[in-house]
Design an enzyme around this catalytic site. Structure first.
Site, PDB file in Angstrom:
ATOM      1  N   TYR A  48       0.843  -1.212   0.000  1.00 59.65           N
ATOM      2  CA  TYR A  48       0.000   0.000   0.000  1.00 59.65           C
ATOM      3  C   TYR A  48       0.875   1.258   0.000  1.00 59.65           C
ATOM      4  O   TYR A  48       1.126   1.853   1.055  1.00 59.65           O
ATOM      5  CB  TYR A  48      -0.891   0.020   1.240  1.00 59.65           C
ATOM      6  CG  TYR A  48      -1.733  -1.226   1.437  1.00 59.65           C
ATOM      7  CD1 TYR A  48      -2.691  -1.598   0.504  1.00 59.65           C
ATOM      8  CD2 TYR A  48      -1.591  -2.016   2.581  1.00 59.65           C
ATOM      9  CE1 TYR A  48      -3.471  -2.739   0.691  1.00 59.65           C
ATOM     10  CE2 TYR A  48      -2.364  -3.148   2.773  1.00 59.65           C
ATOM     11  CZ  TYR A  48      -3.292  -3.502   1.828  1.00 59.65           C
ATOM     12  OH  TYR A  48      -4.066  -4.616   2.022  1.00 59.65           O
ATOM     13  N   TRP A  52      -3.952   6.097   2.873  1.00 63.50           N
ATOM     14  CA  TRP A  52      -5.328   5.612   3.038  1.00 63.50           C
ATOM     15  C   TRP A  52      -5.995   6.368   4.178  1.00 63.50           C
ATOM     16  O   TRP A  52      -5.351   6.674   5.195  1.00 63.50           O
ATOM     17  CB  TRP A  52      -5.342   4.111   3.350  1.00 63.50           C
ATOM     18  CG  TRP A  52      -5.606   3.260   2.150  1.00 63.50           C
ATOM     19  CD1 TRP A  52      -6.811   2.735   1.772  1.00 63.50           C
ATOM     20  CD2 TRP A  52      -4.663   2.809   1.166  1.00 63.50           C
ATOM     21  NE1 TRP A  52      -6.671   2.003   0.615  1.00 63.50           N
ATOM     22  CE2 TRP A  52      -5.368   2.033   0.216  1.00 63.50           C
ATOM     23  CE3 TRP A  52      -3.301   3.002   0.962  1.00 63.50           C
ATOM     24  CZ2 TRP A  52      -4.763   1.441  -0.882  1.00 63.50           C
ATOM     25  CZ3 TRP A  52      -2.692   2.417  -0.139  1.00 63.50           C
ATOM     26  CH2 TRP A  52      -3.422   1.647  -1.040  1.00 63.50           C
ATOM     27  N   SER A  53      -7.293   6.612   3.999  1.00 60.79           N
ATOM     28  CA  SER A  53      -8.004   7.500   4.918  1.00 60.79           C
ATOM     29  C   SER A  53      -8.055   7.004   6.370  1.00 60.79           C
ATOM     30  O   SER A  53      -7.567   7.678   7.276  1.00 60.79           O
ATOM     31  CB  SER A  53      -9.418   7.709   4.373  1.00 60.79           C
ATOM     32  OG  SER A  53     -10.231   8.326   5.312  1.00 60.79           O
ATOM     33  N   ASP A  55      -6.559   4.462   7.691  1.00 57.35           N
ATOM     34  CA  ASP A  55      -5.206   4.125   8.162  1.00 57.35           C
ATOM     35  C   ASP A  55      -4.566   5.365   8.778  1.00 57.35           C
ATOM     36  O   ASP A  55      -3.968   5.313   9.860  1.00 57.35           O
ATOM     37  CB  ASP A  55      -4.318   3.644   7.009  1.00 57.35           C
ATOM     38  CG  ASP A  55      -4.811   2.357   6.382  1.00 57.35           C
ATOM     39  OD1 ASP A  55      -5.958   2.340   5.917  1.00 57.35           O
ATOM     40  OD2 ASP A  55      -4.052   1.372   6.353  1.00 57.35           O
ATOM     41  N   GLN A 130     -13.833   6.038   3.513  1.00 59.72           N
ATOM     42  CA  GLN A 130     -13.663   4.923   4.470  1.00 59.72           C
ATOM     43  C   GLN A 130     -14.222   5.341   5.834  1.00 59.72           C
ATOM     44  O   GLN A 130     -14.556   6.518   6.028  1.00 59.72           O
ATOM     45  CB  GLN A 130     -12.175   4.568   4.603  1.00 59.72           C
ATOM     46  CG  GLN A 130     -11.653   3.681   3.506  1.00 59.72           C
ATOM     47  CD  GLN A 130     -10.216   3.245   3.756  1.00 59.72           C
ATOM     48  OE1 GLN A 130      -9.421   4.015   4.283  1.00 59.72           O
ATOM     49  NE2 GLN A 130      -9.880   2.032   3.362  1.00 59.72           N
ATOM     50  N   GLY A 195     -13.918  -0.500   4.357  1.00 65.95           N
ATOM     51  CA  GLY A 195     -12.637  -0.826   4.986  1.00 65.95           C
ATOM     52  C   GLY A 195     -12.480  -2.322   5.226  1.00 65.95           C
ATOM     53  O   GLY A 195     -11.387  -2.808   5.434  1.00 65.95           O
ATOM     54  N   ASP A 197     -12.943  -4.966   3.120  1.00 67.06           N
ATOM     55  CA  ASP A 197     -13.191  -5.218   1.702  1.00 67.06           C
ATOM     56  C   ASP A 197     -13.897  -6.521   1.326  1.00 67.06           C
ATOM     57  O   ASP A 197     -14.951  -6.503   0.723  1.00 67.06           O
ATOM     58  CB  ASP A 197     -11.856  -5.161   0.944  1.00 67.06           C
ATOM     59  CG  ASP A 197     -11.125  -3.850   1.183  1.00 67.06           C
ATOM     60  OD1 ASP A 197     -11.580  -3.034   1.994  1.00 67.06           O
ATOM     61  OD2 ASP A 197     -10.079  -3.647   0.541  1.00 67.06           O
ATOM     62  N   ARG A 231      -5.567 -12.786  -0.166  1.00 64.23           N
ATOM     63  CA  ARG A 231      -6.175 -11.598  -0.769  1.00 64.23           C
ATOM     64  C   ARG A 231      -7.520 -11.969  -1.409  1.00 64.23           C
ATOM     65  O   ARG A 231      -7.841 -13.149  -1.573  1.00 64.23           O
ATOM     66  CB  ARG A 231      -5.234 -11.034  -1.844  1.00 64.23           C
ATOM     67  CG  ARG A 231      -3.946 -10.439  -1.321  1.00 64.23           C
ATOM     68  CD  ARG A 231      -4.121  -9.065  -0.699  1.00 64.23           C
ATOM     69  NE  ARG A 231      -4.695  -8.093  -1.611  1.00 64.23           N
ATOM     70  CZ  ARG A 231      -5.081  -6.867  -1.255  1.00 64.23           C
ATOM     71  NH1 ARG A 231      -4.937  -6.460  -0.012  1.00 64.23           N
ATOM     72  NH2 ARG A 231      -5.613  -6.056  -2.125  1.00 64.23           N
ATOM     73  N   GLU A 434      -0.267  -6.992   9.021  1.00 60.84           N
ATOM     74  CA  GLU A 434      -1.548  -6.392   8.632  1.00 60.84           C
ATOM     75  C   GLU A 434      -2.695  -7.179   9.283  1.00 60.84           C
ATOM     76  O   GLU A 434      -3.602  -6.597   9.856  1.00 60.84           O
ATOM     77  CB  GLU A 434      -1.644  -6.419   7.101  1.00 60.84           C
ATOM     78  CG  GLU A 434      -2.863  -5.700   6.551  1.00 60.84           C
ATOM     79  CD  GLU A 434      -2.971  -5.833   5.035  1.00 60.84           C
ATOM     80  OE1 GLU A 434      -2.147  -6.562   4.420  1.00 60.84           O
ATOM     81  OE2 GLU A 434      -3.878  -5.209   4.460  1.00 60.84           O
ATOM     82  N   GLN A 449       3.039  -3.055   8.773  1.00 64.00           N
ATOM     83  CA  GLN A 449       1.856  -2.260   8.418  1.00 64.00           C
ATOM     84  C   GLN A 449       1.780  -1.073   9.392  1.00 64.00           C
ATOM     85  O   GLN A 449       1.820  -1.247  10.609  1.00 64.00           O
ATOM     86  CB  GLN A 449       0.617  -3.165   8.549  1.00 64.00           C
ATOM     87  CG  GLN A 449      -0.696  -2.519   8.235  1.00 64.00           C
ATOM     88  CD  GLN A 449      -1.058  -2.580   6.747  1.00 64.00           C
ATOM     89  OE1 GLN A 449      -0.360  -3.201   5.951  1.00 64.00           O
ATOM     90  NE2 GLN A 449      -2.142  -1.920   6.389  1.00 64.00           N
TER      91      GLN A 449
HETATM   92  C1  2M8 Z   1      -7.231  -2.656   2.334  1.00 67.50           C
HETATM   93  O1  2M8 Z   1      -7.892  -2.081   1.226  1.00 67.50           O
HETATM   94  C2  2M8 Z   1      -7.291  -1.751  -0.020  1.00 67.50           C
HETATM   95  C3  2M8 Z   1      -8.347  -1.050  -0.860  1.00 67.50           C
HETATM   96  O2  2M8 Z   1      -8.772   0.117  -0.233  1.00 67.50           O
HETATM   97  C4  2M8 Z   1      -6.773  -2.929  -0.800  1.00 67.50           C
HETATM   98  O3  2M8 Z   1      -7.043  -4.069  -0.436  1.00 67.50           O
HETATM   99  O4  2M8 Z   1      -6.091  -2.698  -1.790  1.00 67.50           O
HETATM  100  C5  2M8 Z   1      -8.251  -2.668   3.498  1.00 67.50           C
HETATM  101  O5  2M8 Z   1      -7.816  -3.471   4.547  1.00 67.50           O
HETATM  102  C6  2M8 Z   1      -8.505  -1.254   3.963  1.00 67.50           C
HETATM  103  O6  2M8 Z   1      -9.335  -1.249   5.091  1.00 67.50           O
HETATM  104  C7  2M8 Z   1      -7.187  -0.537   4.302  1.00 67.50           C
HETATM  105  O7  2M8 Z   1      -7.484   0.796   4.579  1.00 67.50           O
HETATM  106  C8  2M8 Z   1      -6.201  -0.628   3.132  1.00 67.50           C
HETATM  107  C9  2M8 Z   1      -4.823  -0.087   3.485  1.00 67.50           C
HETATM  108  O8  2M8 Z   1      -4.365  -0.646   4.692  1.00 67.50           O
HETATM  109  O9  2M8 Z   1      -6.054  -1.977   2.705  1.00 67.50           O
END
Ligand code: 2M8
Length: 472
Positions: A48, A52-53, A55, A130, A195, A197, A231, A434, A449
């Site tokens: 990532y 992210w909001s 987060d 989010q 959040g 997903d 995933r 994570e 994470q």
């Molecule tokens: C996860 O989400 C993202 C998409 O927004 C992804 O899977 O690519 C979720 O766990 C989400 O809640 C979290 O904010 C994000 C970044 O940690 O990852």
């Protein structure tokens, strides 16, 4: 809400042996430092690479124990990309991240070209939002600053004054555009907006979609995890991307989405977090001297949210359920979201008792196979439970944090303390993952994470038995 007890930042150790917890705090600090992008923090080193909001809100809570100005900047950077409607985007894209690092990236979303409400210039954002943890983070920063120097206090006061109107407009967005029914419950139009997903909460509405052609697309995410089983599946991704197409086709316009979109769900977890965030916002409103009418409005939002959640109660599950607006029925799945009323607070004794009974039952903490008694994201007794698949079973440190914090707020101090110690044990043994397999405890998803390190810092700084409370 105020008045939780934190130690000074020099003594992060308390209940755990001093050296071990100081070591863990150093490691957590190091994760945040390495993911620091100068003014904001990427959610994880590789999986990532953007902001992210929610987060960021958790990250701010952790950073508050290290540097309150830095924590404030984390939220300010995010809110600098707030949409004209008040929406805080779920991702602010890092302009420097290579296109092959994350999909769908800014080119795919093309928000600026799609909506006049989106920030017109880069860094671009996604079109979703989010859960609104931010006001809770903002208050935490102000509280932490009170233990610092005079300068720090002044800076925190000015931060709070600046962020308050932005938080108010964010919450107003959720309570208007996202709740035209005035039910107190927030509607999501994409699982990413929750959040959580690939939680089985969304299986029924996703299965009901007629998915059109989404063309070939990359799964960069799979390069960064131990196995694809951790995933979402390709079939789930097809649906996610199809929904993105439809949202773009609707010009990201909230009213059009409400009219035309096939996935519209009242999300109890987001709604409960909004109630808790409104409680924090009310304190902030008081601190910054906001007008009476605004304070009354926020209090009304809280009451509306709690009432909405009460209507989602399911006596058989002993928890509450999301509601599928398109199908016109509740989504009967046992997940951690069912404990939403605990997060919203203000519970009658009887309701609290019923929730705790479910929490302790074999469906959650009382399940005999658990490596640590921490709540699995989906109940192992639910037929859709999968121990290694993302939000379909693993335990999530941020979820543990939400429950710990909520248990403290409802006065369940012993349970809260048990949860905090267990959650810290897990991180000390396995690292800042994570998420974790609830049976084996194996670290899954990304290592290092950011929000995991952040909640660890908040736990380590917490003092469950402040000296003034101890008998002399
Ligand atoms: C996860 O989400 C993202 C998409 O927004 C992804 O899977 O690519 C979720 O766990 C989400 O809640 C979290 O904010 C994000 C970044 O940690 O990852």
């Amino acid at each position: 809400m105020r008045g939780h007890d934190y130690r000074g930042r020099d003594s992060l150790s308390h209940s755990a042996p001093r050296e071990a917890s100081a070591k863990l705090a150093l490691k957590a600090n190091d994760v945040l430092r390495r993911n620091d992008m100068g003014g904001w923090t990427k959610a994880a080193p590789e999986l990532y690479p953007h902001q992210w909001s929610w987060d960021s809100a958790f990250i701010a809570i952790g950073l508050a124990h290290l540097d309150t100005r830095c924590a404030a900047r984390e939220l300010e950077t995010l809110f600098a990309h707030q949409w004209k409607t008040g929406k805080v985007p779920h991702i602010v894209f890092n302009e420097e991240a290579p296109p092959e690092s994350y999909f769908p990236g800014p080119e795919h979303w093309a928000c600026a070209a799609t909506s006049p409400d989106a920030p017109p210039a880069p860094p671009y954002t996604s079109c979703l939002s989010q859960p609104p943890v931010h006001a809770i983070g903002a208050l935490r920063i102000w509280e932490a600053a009170q233990r610092g120097s005079e300068d720090e206090i002044l800076a925190a006061n000015s931060f709070l004054k600046g962020i308050y109107p932005r938080l108010l407009s964010w919450h107003r967005y959720l309570l208007t555009y996202r709740d035209p029914e005035r039910s107190g419950l927030v509607t999501i139009y994409h699982p990413w907006g929750s959040g959580t997903d690939n939680s089985p909460r969304w299986d029924a509405p996703l299965e009901a979609l007629e998915v059109g052609d989404v063309g070939p697309y990359p799964r960069h995410d799979l390069q960064h995890v131990g196995s694809p089983s951790q995933r979402p599946t390709n079939a789930e991704y097809d649906r996610y991307l199809w929904l993105v197409n439809l949202i773009k086709r609707a010009g990201c316009d909230e009213a059009t989405i409400y009219e035309t979109h096939p996935f519209l769900v009242k999300d109890v977890l987001t709604s409960a977090i909004l109630v808790a965030a409104n409680e924090a916002l009310l304190e902030i409103a008081d601190l910054v001297g906001a007008p009476e009418e605004e304070q009354a409005l926020i209090a009304e939002w809280m009451a509306r949210g709690r009432q909405g959640l009460e209507g989602c109660w399911d006596a058989e599950f002993g928890s509450c359920l999301d509601y599928d607006l398109r199908a016109g029925r509740p989504l009967r799945v046992r997940t951690v979201a069912g404990f939403a009323p605990l997060i919203a607070g203000g519970l009658r004794r009887e309701r609290l008792g019923a929730l705790l009974e479910t929490f302790d039952s074999t469906a959650f903490l009382g399940h005999r196979g658990l490596r640590w008694p921490l709540p699995p994201s989906t109940s192992p007794e639910d037929p859709r439970f999968k121990p290694r698949s993302y939000w379909r079973g693993p335990t999530w440190p941020v979820v543990n944090w939400l429950f710990w914090w909520s248990l403290l707020r409802v006065g369940e101090h012993e349970r809260a303390e048990e949860l905090r110690r267990t959650a810290l044990d897990q991180l000390a043994v396995r690292g800042f993952g994570e998420y974790f397999d609830p049976f084996t405890g194996q670290l899954l998803g990304s290592a290092n994470q950011s929000w995991t390190a952040a909640v660890a810092l908040d736990w380590l700084a917490y003092d469950p038995a402040p000296e003034e409370n101890l008998p002399s």
